[in-house]
Structures are given as C-alpha cells and as structure tokens.
Design an enzyme around this catalytic site. Sequence first.
Site, mmCIF file in Angstrom:
data_model
loop_
_atom_site.group_PDB
_atom_site.id
_atom_site.type_symbol
_atom_site.label_atom_id
_atom_site.label_comp_id
_atom_site.label_asym_id
_atom_site.label_seq_id
_atom_site.Cartn_x
_atom_site.Cartn_y
_atom_site.Cartn_z
ATOM 1 C CB ILE A 160 -10.005 -11.136 15.921
ATOM 2 C CG1 ILE A 160 -9.829 -10.128 16.881
ATOM 3 C CG2 ILE A 160 -11.487 -12.025 16.387
ATOM 4 C CD1 ILE A 160 -9.447 -10.890 18.459
ATOM 5 C CG ASP A 214 -9.683 -11.184 8.280
ATOM 6 O OD1 ASP A 214 -10.116 -11.427 9.444
ATOM 7 O OD2 ASP A 214 -8.819 -10.412 8.323
ATOM 8 C CG MET A 266 -4.468 -5.985 15.187
ATOM 9 S SD MET A 266 -3.423 -7.462 14.916
ATOM 10 C CE MET A 266 -2.168 -7.305 16.501
ATOM 11 C CD GLU A 267 -2.739 -1.880 13.186
ATOM 12 O OE1 GLU A 267 -3.533 -1.849 12.517
ATOM 13 O OE2 GLU A 267 -2.003 -2.830 13.333
ATOM 14 C CD GLU A 314 -2.783 0.109 2.730
ATOM 15 O OE1 GLU A 314 -2.038 -0.287 3.643
ATOM 16 O OE2 GLU A 314 -3.837 0.459 2.641
ATOM 17 N N GLY A 362 -10.622 -6.903 9.972
ATOM 18 C CA GLY A 362 -11.612 -8.247 10.016
ATOM 19 C C GLY A 362 -13.007 -7.524 10.168
HETATM 20 N N1 SAH Z 1 -3.529 -12.388 7.969
HETATM 21 C C1 SAH Z 1 -2.433 -11.673 7.672
HETATM 22 C C2 SAH Z 1 -1.793 -10.947 8.873
HETATM 23 C C3 SAH Z 1 -2.392 -9.751 8.925
HETATM 24 S S1 SAH Z 1 -1.606 -9.092 10.443
HETATM 25 C C4 SAH Z 1 -1.334 -12.614 7.139
HETATM 26 O O1 SAH Z 1 -1.722 -13.620 6.845
HETATM 27 O O2 SAH Z 1 -0.313 -12.197 6.664
HETATM 28 C C5 SAH Z 1 -2.766 -8.182 11.029
HETATM 29 C C6 SAH Z 1 -2.859 -6.692 10.523
HETATM 30 O O3 SAH Z 1 -4.061 -6.746 9.851
HETATM 31 C C7 SAH Z 1 -3.100 -5.682 11.539
HETATM 32 O O4 SAH Z 1 -2.407 -4.593 11.110
HETATM 33 C C8 SAH Z 1 -4.645 -5.539 11.672
HETATM 34 O O5 SAH Z 1 -4.916 -4.544 11.909
HETATM 35 C C9 SAH Z 1 -5.140 -6.146 10.240
HETATM 36 N N2 SAH Z 1 -6.292 -7.041 10.575
HETATM 37 C C10 SAH Z 1 -6.768 -7.720 9.543
HETATM 38 N N3 SAH Z 1 -7.660 -8.773 9.972
HETATM 39 C C11 SAH Z 1 -7.675 -8.588 11.287
HETATM 40 C C12 SAH Z 1 -8.234 -9.334 12.398
HETATM 41 N N4 SAH Z 1 -9.256 -10.277 11.842
HETATM 42 N N5 SAH Z 1 -7.979 -9.177 13.664
HETATM 43 C C13 SAH Z 1 -7.198 -8.140 13.720
HETATM 44 N N6 SAH Z 1 -6.488 -7.417 13.036
HETATM 45 C C14 SAH Z 1 -6.455 -7.767 11.755
#
Ligand code: SAH
Length: 267
Positions: free
Chosen positions: A189, A234, A210-211, A23, A89
């Site tokens: 989550i 997701d 998360m932010e 991004e 999410g």
């Molecule tokens: N699922 C991704 C990882 C995302 S890490 C992977 O497989 O690489 C989490 C980041 O995405 C955080 O910055 C958060 O803000 C966001 N995020 C997206 N879906 C989320 C969820 N279900 N719960 C918490 N954060 C989520």
Amino acid sequence: MNNEANATPAPRRIGILAAMPEELQTFLDEMPDEHQVELAGRTFWVGHWHGHVVIAVLSGIGKVAAAVTTSLLINRFHAAEIWFTGVAGGLGSEVRVGDVVVADELVQHDMDARPLFPRYELPGKGVSILRAHSELSDLAVETTQAVLSTVSRHGQAEAGALSRKDLDDLGIGLPSVHRGLVASGDQFIGSVRASQAIRDAIPATLAVEMEGAAVAQVCHDFGVPFTIIRSISDRADDAAHVDFQRFIRAVASPVSHAVVDAMLRRR
Ligand code: SAH
C-alpha cells in the site's frame, strides 16, 4: 504467566518469522549452535537462544508464503508458539514512522468472497477478524515499551545499536508502542488513495502489511499461540519513504532484536 526475573523459564520451542534478512541475521548471531534445514525453498535455522529452542526463518513476502512458512514451523519443527517481527505501513492517525504496532487482532483486507460470504469473512470460519494470543502480545507490548523507553532516556537502546542520531537523521521522534488491528493483503500500500480506501473500509486499522493475518489464520487452525510485532517503516502513502535500507539497519532490525531478546529472557 510471565516468569519472575530470577526464575528460570521452562524451555520452549519458539518459531520466529523474520520479514527481512537483516533482522534474521541479528537473531542468528545469538544462536551460535544453530544448524540449518532446507525445506520448500526456505532455510530454517534451529538453535538455542536464552535456553529456548528457536527456529528462525524468513517469512517470505505475502500471505501464501507466510502461511506455508508458518505451517512448516508448526508441523515439521513443532514450534509451540509463533512470533513474527517485521515492518508495516502506519494507517492509524497516531501511528508514526519508527513506532511499533503489536497486533491484537488481524484481518485480511483483500478477502472478499461476496456474495457467498460477507466482505472480509474467512470462508468456512465464520469470522473476519482473528485475535492474537493476549498473553504473548502483552509480553510483546511491555517488552517493546521497555526497549523504546531506553532510547528515550539514554538515546541508546539496550541492544546498543539503536541510536538517537540515526533516529534524528531519519526524522523519527520518540517512538511509541500501539496495539490494535492490523490489516494484511497481497499488495504493497503506497498511495494515499489505497491507504484511505482501507481506512474507510476498516477504520480501526492501525497498520497494514502483507503477512500477519495469514500467520494468524494458520495459527488459529492449528491452535498455536502467536504474536505479530511490526516496526512502522512508512505511512502507506505517496510520500517518499525514509531511506528504507537505513531504516531497516538502524531501526527495525535493532528494535526487533532487542524485543525478541528481552521477550525470550522473560518467556
Ligand atoms: N518498501 C520496501 C519494500 C517492502 S516490501 C522497499 O523499498 O524495499 C513489503 C514488505 O514490507 C512486506 O513484507 C510487508 O509486510 C511490509 N510492508 C511495509 N510497509 C507496507 C505497506 N505500506 N503496505 C504493505 N506492506 C508493507
């Protein structure tokens, strides 16, 4: 107040937090004059985009990382407003993968200083929910609607990179925009149990990430307007995610880019 399309907007200093490197890269591609500043293990990119001074940076994952980055944007780079783009999410029943959620309000779902303070209340602030800047969020919603409606009509976004085929392959229908409550916490989550617990505790939650609420708290402390824009990657459940990397490349990054580009034009 939004500017008329033909009026030249006054240049602003805008701090843009991107959640993902892909991004951020689409933003940097628009800022050929950018120079970089290293600070606190972060790289801040300062340049111009549609006449505004833009300071673009990776947020970092989690509340503390995002709070530090936001504070630096405001205090070292004098950002007068903060825009956040990333993924989240979907928790609301209507919120589907591919949709966009603009936060009207934010809460830290893992803040719990009971018995000293009620659950979710931010100690010392006397509130649990923080509001985003309504004018910026209006602009984010209108702009996102315009961007997504181009996909619906032509199968191709203004940015040219978001295609009907990618959406079809990822199983995404016609994406739509929601605005409402976003809950943030230092947890990914990824189970029905965890997402249902947040839904039960804070029923109005549309999206979880998360932010956002950390960015909100810092911006409130410094009196700086902010908006949080999240593509839903997701459903915060056990379901295997759509191909996350493809989602970021084919959906989240082009949407963020098109939305920020159009917002900067109109700001
Ligand atoms: N699922 C991704 C990882 C995302 S890490 C992977 O497989 O690489 C989490 C980041 O995405 C955080 O910055 C958060 O803000 C966001 N995020 C997206 N879906 C989320 C969820 N279900 N719960 C918490 N954060 C989520």
